[in-house]
Enzyme design. Structure first.
Site, mmCIF file in Angstrom:
data_model
loop_
_atom_site.group_PDB
_atom_site.id
_atom_site.type_symbol
_atom_site.label_atom_id
_atom_site.label_comp_id
_atom_site.label_asym_id
_atom_site.label_seq_id
_atom_site.Cartn_x
_atom_site.Cartn_y
_atom_site.Cartn_z
ATOM 1 N N SER A 60 -29.874 50.113 -39.108
ATOM 2 C CA SER A 60 -29.161 49.508 -37.987
ATOM 3 C C SER A 60 -30.042 48.848 -36.939
ATOM 4 C CB SER A 60 -28.269 50.550 -37.313
ATOM 5 O OG SER A 60 -27.103 50.744 -38.069
ATOM 6 N N THR B 258 -23.499 53.323 -49.699
ATOM 7 C CA THR B 258 -24.182 53.273 -51.001
ATOM 8 C C THR B 258 -23.586 52.254 -51.962
ATOM 9 O OG1 THR B 258 -22.786 55.039 -51.879
ATOM 10 C CG2 THR B 258 -24.847 55.704 -50.816
ATOM 11 N N SER C 249 -19.279 51.059 -34.985
ATOM 12 C CA SER C 249 -18.738 50.611 -36.264
ATOM 13 C C SER C 249 -19.591 49.493 -36.838
ATOM 14 C CB SER C 249 -17.300 50.119 -36.099
ATOM 15 O OG SER C 249 -16.830 49.534 -37.301
ATOM 16 N N ASN C 250 -20.072 49.695 -38.041
ATOM 17 C CA ASN C 250 -20.866 48.665 -38.715
ATOM 18 C C ASN C 250 -20.064 47.401 -38.998
ATOM 19 O OD1 ASN C 250 -23.568 49.997 -39.248
ATOM 20 N ND2 ASN C 250 -22.172 51.541 -40.041
ATOM 21 N N SER D 250 -33.431 59.997 -45.413
ATOM 22 C CA SER D 250 -32.296 59.455 -44.683
ATOM 23 C C SER D 250 -32.092 60.033 -43.295
ATOM 24 C CB SER D 250 -31.007 59.659 -45.501
ATOM 25 O OG SER D 250 -31.157 59.123 -46.796
#
Length: 382
Positions: free
Chosen positions: A112, A177, A203-204, A361
């Site tokens: 991000s 993924t 929110s992506n 991660s």
């Protein structure tokens, strides 16, 4: 591609930070390095690395340091709207690593942190009067955002930049993924009703839409515009938008999921404009130093980027603040993508900047990140 963590809620012990009751500007040689080691021993990362740059002057003798040459970043006319920022002036670089499999020159996935690049391009376009942050999403992407209570006519570009649109995060469905196209990502999100508009909700999907807006306004992909406006002018030779390429550029180490599986090969379309970027420690420090130093945006637009009122203090535009226990506020972003967690933070003038990464991660112990930031940025004794 994580939500910014609320760092102030995590106590940082004096023992961990090796603090003494008498404040000063000197930095002990081992504090930051010791905390990088803890990212492995206590944070569960196979390896970790940190690169810090302090342009306020020498910081004392520290192991693993090398003096860097002062330099000025000159960006071509049309990209910089004031004077180009001087980066790394009278600076000392500190590099620390722990574990095996990571080197200072490695390329890695930044997750991000991509959002800061995307927000910068959008704000540059606003400065060129090619769009307005008050424009509706419908104006630039007609008919795309509708369904399940979502309405692009009611959403502005500002709401996307600040994560106050209420749009559902598509990665909650893909787990980050599954490779998807930008329109597929948006359509997946639009099968869910929005959260309350005007409330901060990370929110992506917001930044995937901003990537589509960049293409609509310029005729070029967000990757092309970021390369032209940021990457090439700043000489970020280790930074790229890989598109669908699953391999990392050389050199690179290995990347591991939390279950230990090797995820070095990864299709970046799992994140797109919300988290596709591949970069290096040096390049991230240079980018944030130039950005906050005024080298990429005119002062008005940089102030907008740092304004957190819309998101009620949680987020600006592609950046978020963290107030450290010593009262200093640092700005930056974090990034999580399968096999990589990265954090960059800098003082508001961009002169003191730090990036650390682990090749998995997440960091198992959440107290280590605020400890690292406090160790690096808070005054302490010699």
């Amino acid at each position: 591609m994580p939500t910014p963590r609320t760092l102030l809620a995590i106590p940082v012990s004096l023992a961990l930070l090796c603090l003494s009751p008498v404040p000063s500007r000197a930095h002990p040689a081992t504090t930051t390095n010791a905390l990088v080691t803890l990212l492995v021993t206590r944070g569960g990362a196979p390896a970790a690395a940190l690169l810090a740059q302090d342009g306020t002057g020498p910081r004392g003798n520290r192991t693993g340091t090398d003096q860097t040459r002062a330099g000025t970043t000159h960006v071509p006319t049309g990209t910089v709207y004031a004077q180009a920022a001087t980066v790394y002036a009278q600076a000392r670089t500190v590099y620390a690593q722990a574990g095996t499999g990571i080197t200072r020159a490695d390329h890695f996935r930044a997750g991000s942190i991509t959002k800061t690049f995307i927000a910068t391009v959008i704000l540059q376009l606003a400065a060129e009067h090619r769009l307005s942050l008050s424009d509706t999403v419908e104006r630039h992407l007609p008919g795309l955002v509708h369904g399940a209570g979502n309405d692009g006519r009611a959403l502005t570009l500002r709401s996307l930049l600040t994560h106050t649109s209420g749009l559902y995060d598509f990665t909650a469905l893909t787990g980050g993924t599954i490779p998807v196209s930008p329109t597929e990502a948006v359509r997946m999100a639009l099968t869910h009703p929005p959260a309350d508009r005007g409330r901060f909700s990370y929110s992506n999907t917001n930044y995937v839409l901003l990537g589509l807006v960049i293409r609509q306004v310029t005729g070029n992909s967000y990757a092309t515009e970021a390369e032209r406006r940021i990457i090439a002018p700043l000489g970020l030779t280790g930074t790229s938008f890989p598109g669908s390429r699953t391999a990392l550029p050389t050199p690179h180490g290995r990347a591991y999921a939390t279950d230990g599986s090797d995820v070095t090969a990864l299709d970046p379309r799992v994140a797109g404009a919300a988290g596709e970027l591949v970069t290096t420690l040096t390049d991230l420090n240079r980018f944030y130093s130039a950005l906050l130093g005024g080298g990429l945006l005119p002062s008005r637009r940089l102030r907008e980027m740092l304004n957190t009122r819309t998101a009620h203090g949680s987020y600006g535009m592609g950046l978020f603040p963290v107030k450290l226990p010593c009262g200093i506020t640092v700005w930056g972003h974090n990034g999580r993508i399968s096999g990589s967690y990265v954090r960059t933070a800098a003082t508001v003038d961009g002169r003191h900047v730090l990036t650390f990464r682990v090749n998995t991660s997440e960091v198992a112990d959440p107290s280590l990140e605020p400890a690292l930031l406090a160790a690096e940025f808070c005054p302490r004794t010699s």
